[in-house]
Design a protein around this motif. Sequence first.
Motif, PDB file in Angstrom:
ATOM      1  N   ILE A 167       0.844  -1.101   0.044  1.00  0.00           N
ATOM      2  CA  ILE A 167       0.054  -0.181   0.142  1.00  0.00           C
ATOM      3  C   ILE A 167       1.037   1.307   0.049  1.00  0.00           C
ATOM      4  O   ILE A 167       0.312   2.404  -0.175  1.00  0.00           O
ATOM      5  N   TYR A 168       2.235   0.875   0.188  1.00  0.00           N
ATOM      6  CA  TYR A 168       2.938   2.138   0.369  1.00  0.00           C
ATOM      7  C   TYR A 168       3.581   2.755  -1.259  1.00  0.00           C
ATOM      8  O   TYR A 168       4.098   3.702  -1.403  1.00  0.00           O
ATOM      9  N   MET A 202      -3.676  13.353  -4.958  1.00  0.00           N
ATOM     10  CA  MET A 202      -3.951  12.566  -3.730  1.00  0.00           C
ATOM     11  C   MET A 202      -3.393  12.686  -2.440  1.00  0.00           C
ATOM     12  O   MET A 202      -3.682  12.484  -1.406  1.00  0.00           O
ATOM     13  N   GLY A 203      -1.896  13.161  -2.634  1.00  0.00           N
ATOM     14  CA  GLY A 203      -1.002  13.558  -1.422  1.00  0.00           C
ATOM     15  C   GLY A 203      -1.817  14.474  -0.666  1.00  0.00           C
ATOM     16  O   GLY A 203      -1.664  14.678   0.628  1.00  0.00           O
ATOM     17  N   LEU A 354       2.680   6.088   7.783  1.00  0.00           N
ATOM     18  CA  LEU A 354       1.826   4.947   8.160  1.00  0.00           C
ATOM     19  C   LEU A 354       0.387   5.149   8.166  1.00  0.00           C
ATOM     20  O   LEU A 354      -0.387   4.749   7.400  1.00  0.00           O
ATOM     21  N   GLU A 355      -0.016   6.266   8.557  1.00  0.00           N
ATOM     22  CA  GLU A 355      -1.661   6.646   8.681  1.00  0.00           C
ATOM     23  C   GLU A 355      -1.940   6.749   7.387  1.00  0.00           C
ATOM     24  O   GLU A 355      -3.091   6.579   6.903  1.00  0.00           O
ATOM     25  N   ALA A 356      -1.307   7.738   6.553  1.00  0.00           N
ATOM     26  CA  ALA A 356      -1.847   7.894   5.049  1.00  0.00           C
ATOM     27  C   ALA A 356      -1.700   6.733   4.178  1.00  0.00           C
ATOM     28  O   ALA A 356      -2.719   6.713   3.202  1.00  0.00           O
ATOM     29  N   LEU A 359      -4.948   4.958   5.089  1.00  0.00           N
ATOM     30  CA  LEU A 359      -6.126   6.047   4.373  1.00  0.00           C
ATOM     31  C   LEU A 359      -5.999   5.471   2.809  1.00  0.00           C
ATOM     32  O   LEU A 359      -7.312   5.507   2.500  1.00  0.00           O
ATOM     33  N   ARG A 360      -4.960   5.719   2.368  1.00  0.00           N
ATOM     34  CA  ARG A 360      -5.038   5.466   0.812  1.00  0.00           C
ATOM     35  C   ARG A 360      -5.615   4.113   0.500  1.00  0.00           C
ATOM     36  O   ARG A 360      -6.113   3.750  -0.587  1.00  0.00           O
TER      37      ARG A 360
END
Length: 494
Positions: A167-168, A202-203, A354-356, A359-360
């Motif tokens: 997911i990263y 998106m960022g 990590l949190e981003a 959410l993504r």
Amino acid sequence: MFPYKNSITIDRKNNRPIYLQLCDQIISFIRAGKLPPSTKLPGSRRLADILGIHRKTMVAAFDELIAQGWIVSIPSKGTFINSELPIISPVNLNSSFDAKSKKQLSGFDFFHNTYIDDTDLSLENDFYLIGDGVPDNRLAPIDEIAKTYRNISKKEYHKKLLGYSSIYGNKELRKTLVTYLNQSRGLDITIDNILITRGSQMGLYLSSQLLLQQGKTIVVGATNYSTADNTFEYSNGKIERIKVDQNGLNTQQLEMICKKKQVDAVYVTSHHHHPTTVTLSAERRMHLLLLAEKYCFAIIEDDYDYDFHYENSPILPLASNDYHGNVIYIGAFSKIIAPAMRIGYLVAPKDFILEAAKLRRIIDRQGDTLLEETLATMIKVGDVQRHCNKVIKIYKQRRDLFCKLLKDKLSDYLSFDIPNGGMAIWVNLDKKYNWEPISVEAKKRKLYISDWKRYDMINSGHNSIRLGFASFNEIEIPIIIDRLHEAILAATTL
């Protein structure tokens, strides 16, 4: 009896098999209540005769409808609409409430956004759109992209890229970006500090969702990137505005706000402020970082066109001097390569990444891993930098021509400063005139000017807009300036 002959149509030129066309229409009659449950259907032979088709086609349609559960065949009795289907009040399919109208209005309530526009940028081929400043798609290194993508997709060991991934984002791209950003932007990051996104928007969305829930405060310029404003409002953030001058955001005014209330984030386009194109001065960069450390707010640094600086080397981003974990650095390759290259990056402390990433995951499980691998390869072999060096020279020439013609033909109506970089010019229209009638006249001449109102979200009356030049070549620029000149003359003599 239901009027099958007049109600069912068969298109023999349609690629969809005739038996499925029959199924589609009978199902639609059932759903509309025209053929209620337990209705007896004519036999396959009789219905085939009515419709003028082969009986085998009708049998195939009945078999399909039986398999889907719409009809049932009862031995010695006939074929019936499934009695277990719900009873539906008949709908007049020939009334105004037809299939088209049903697709226009929803039969349920949902959230309506009142501040994000729905502008469709698709125009006729002979129209010119002067937008915010976008790259010229015709210059995109399509051959290099295609060659690299093809080579990667052919290799057996790259088939793993077709499955679910981190997911990263693609690991190879993240590793490559560590080196690329550390070397080109003076950052000091590791792979744990990078999340791959689908473009900078998106960022921006992920950051605002994590920072601004429960109505937290974000400070932006009095003139600001309108899409960023929309994103912050959508995330329930409260926007505070400060002045923008030739040195960028007025950080002294920011400090006064910080002394009076809690500031949770500051949004800045430090390299070329959007929309005015001014660069945040070194002094204010230092001051902004000191304020972020002192008052513990996040800086969202949107570095949307760092690479496009024409006169000298670009100033390193705020993120390069962030020693206390206050800067969220956002960038993308959409401007360098093409808008359709939806690959960007979000750089921040590990815990925020990590949190981003979490959410993504719920809005977009992952990006295009093959394309991300392609970009990583192109960066490593130098294709991206070579392309960037090439287009910088081209865009500089276009800037110079655009500015020259603007000055020669329109200096009686507007003024501007030649920008040091970027893809657009901040143009100030004499306050005797108005962009509204000019926009109307421009459309008559097949020239579309972006909505001028969005450059003044607080209705200050500055009368300025951005005019993009990078996407037009040396043949198109004179045409555009001529049409703009004609539009202004027509609007100012009404």
